[in-house]
Write an enzyme that holds these catalytic residues in place. Structure first.
Site, mmCIF file in Angstrom:
data_model
loop_
_atom_site.group_PDB
_atom_site.id
_atom_site.type_symbol
_atom_site.label_atom_id
_atom_site.label_comp_id
_atom_site.label_asym_id
_atom_site.label_seq_id
_atom_site.Cartn_x
_atom_site.Cartn_y
_atom_site.Cartn_z
ATOM 1 N N HIS A 60 0.847 -1.200 0.000
ATOM 2 C CA HIS A 60 0.000 0.000 0.000
ATOM 3 C C HIS A 60 0.875 1.240 0.000
ATOM 4 C CE1 HIS A 60 -3.726 2.189 0.426
ATOM 5 N NE2 HIS A 60 -3.228 2.898 1.423
ATOM 6 N N HIS A 278 -5.888 -0.969 6.440
ATOM 7 C CA HIS A 278 -5.994 -0.421 7.799
ATOM 8 C C HIS A 278 -6.922 -1.268 8.671
ATOM 9 C CE1 HIS A 278 -3.668 2.957 6.521
ATOM 10 N NE2 HIS A 278 -4.614 3.398 5.700
ATOM 11 N N ASP A 329 2.212 3.154 3.010
ATOM 12 C CA ASP A 329 1.132 4.122 2.929
ATOM 13 C C ASP A 329 1.637 5.541 2.681
ATOM 14 O OD1 ASP A 329 -1.331 5.320 3.020
ATOM 15 O OD2 ASP A 329 -1.768 4.841 5.089
#
Length: 456
Positions: A60, A278, A329
């Site tokens: 991610h 998440h 992220d």
């Protein structure tokens, strides 16, 4: 095709554990032979000291968020104030500047041992919302950036249609968000098909296409169906942000009457090719749905800590049947080992006890499970037929020295950092040697120049 051979002093072979004197052979970008306890090394074999691991998968990434490192640390704030700063950076990018920035970010990832990245991509159009002459110009910049940095890429092209949810309902797009939207999901699918994918969903030899539903905040239920249908036609991975903030849960219940997980389940979004990112604030009922759907759950501990999101329920997700993966992220740091131990340390804080995941468990999340979630099930392990990706780490740095070789995995996961990555091979090609990126020699310089060009 070029044949290469390496003799690894110590190598981690998923399913076999830590093995000594592993003779590894590759041809045409894939491993052809792996022999532990090799009695001799053939001539021309390259010796790998330290610990050799499969390539890491960063499942991610938002490449442009790297520009925010440090600048968002001054003062206080919340996730939502951080998001406004992120939007300011997003508004200043174009295909040329995004290519420069993403190439530097992906090179930083390669230096940290990442061989494949899942780019959750929603910067689609001009800041005005009008498409570029090539409506996929921004996505193609990311594909080119990965090639120039030596990585494989899954372009997780995100559908993003609305400005969010609050207790009053669905919000319209505003400000920089307008460049994220294709108008509706059908037009999103048309644009993604215009990437020119082959029958296997490949954009180029090093890049494949996937899909993303940004979140329940950004994609109304009626627009989720075309995205899901596209992934089924293409056999592509599908990623979605889920329950990152409690406010998202509250707004979803107020508008739709159910949790975000239940909404995605009811709209048939969840399944074995789906990755939820998440999943920080999921209930017991949500966990049952996620596990039953056999989803991947991508945890991003450094970002979740940085933004004050909360502690993701890693052990309950795992126990429910979700396969854990890891991502960087927002790139608060780019270090897959930090992400790996962050999963265990968050669980220790939540439960006030130790030993929830072994070093091997965490490395599986960082390697083969992460690759599988990105549509590369033939990567992330040192085994015949797999992509020839190798990460060799120093075991004699100030962070790693002292422990017995039998504890090399624990040393790597709980003591080492990205700075201990010395050599990286991706698809049989050297990308990092002795800590130097061979394709992007001045990674710090490229980061500095590209970030200064886009910061407001």
């Amino acid at each position: 095709m070029t044949v290469r051979r390496w003799l690894a002093a110590l190598a981690w072979l998923p399913g076999q554990g830590l093995r000594r004197d592993v003779l590894i052979e590759a041809e045409g970008g894939r491993f052809t032979s792996v022999l532990p306890s090799a009695p001799t090394a053939p001539g021309g074999a390259e010796r790998l000291s330290g610990l050799t691991l499969p390539g890491f998968a960063n499942a991610h990434s938002h490449a442009f968020h790297r520009a925010l490192r440090a600048t968002t640390q001054a003062g206080r704030g919340t996730f939502w104030t951080w998001r406004e700063r992120m939007y300011e950076a997003a508004a200043r990018l174009d295909p040329d500047s995004y290519l420069q920035l993403a190439r530097a970010v992906y090179a930083e990832m390669a230096l940290a041992g990442v061989s494949c990245v899942g780019e959750f991509h929603y910067l689609h159009h001009r800041p005005s919302g009008r498409p570029y002459a090539d409506p996929n110009a921004m996505g193609r910049a990311l594909v080119q950036a990965a090639a120039e940095a030596g990585l494989r890429l899954t372009l997780l092209d995100a559908c993003y249609l609305t400005g969010g949810l609050d207790l009053s309902g669905v919000l319209p797009l505003a400000g920089p968000q307008v460049r994220f939207s294709d108008g509706d999901a059908s037009r999103w699918a048309e644009r993604v098909d215009a990437l020119g994918l082959d029958s296997r969903g490949m954009i180029s030899p090093h890049a494949r296409a996937g899909a993303a539903i940004h979140s329940v905040r950004a994609v109304p239920p009626e627009h989720m169906h075309p995205v899901v249908a596209w992934t089924r036609r293409r056999g592509a991975p599908l990623h979605v942000h889920l329950s990152e903030q409690r406010g998202e849960n509250d707004a979803c219940r107020a508008v739709y009457g159910v949790s975000p997980t239940r909404l995605l389940y009811d709209e048939d979004v969840l399944g074995p090719r789906t990755t939820v990112v998440h999943a920080t604030h999921v209930s017991a009922a949500d966990l049952e749905l996620l596990g039953g759907a056999q989803v991947f759950a991508c945890l991003c501990p450094t970002t979740e800590r940085d933004l004050g999101d909360g502690l993701a329920p890693s052990r309950p997700l795992d126990a429910a049947g979700c396969t854990l993966t890891l991502g960087t992220d927002s790139h608060a740091v780019v270090d897959m080992l930090e992400e790996a131990r962050g999963v265990e340390y968050a669980e220790r804080l939540a439960c006030r006890s130790r030993g929830h995941f072994t070093a091997g468990d965490l490395l599986l999340a960082a390697t083969c499970d992460g690759h599988a979630s990105l549509g590369w099930p033939d990567a992330g392990e040192i085994a015949p037929g797999a992509w020839a990706d190798l990460v060799t780490m120093s075991l004699d740095s100030v962070r790693t020295a002292g422990a017995d070789d039998s504890l090399a995995l624990e040393t790597a996961v709980f003591g080492a950092s990205a700075a201990d990555v010395r050599d990286v091979v991706i698809g049989g090609q050297d990308v990092v040697r002795d800590g130097v990126h061979l394709l992007v020699p001045d990674v710090p310089g490229e980061l500095s120049r590209s970030i200064r060009a886009v910061l407001p």
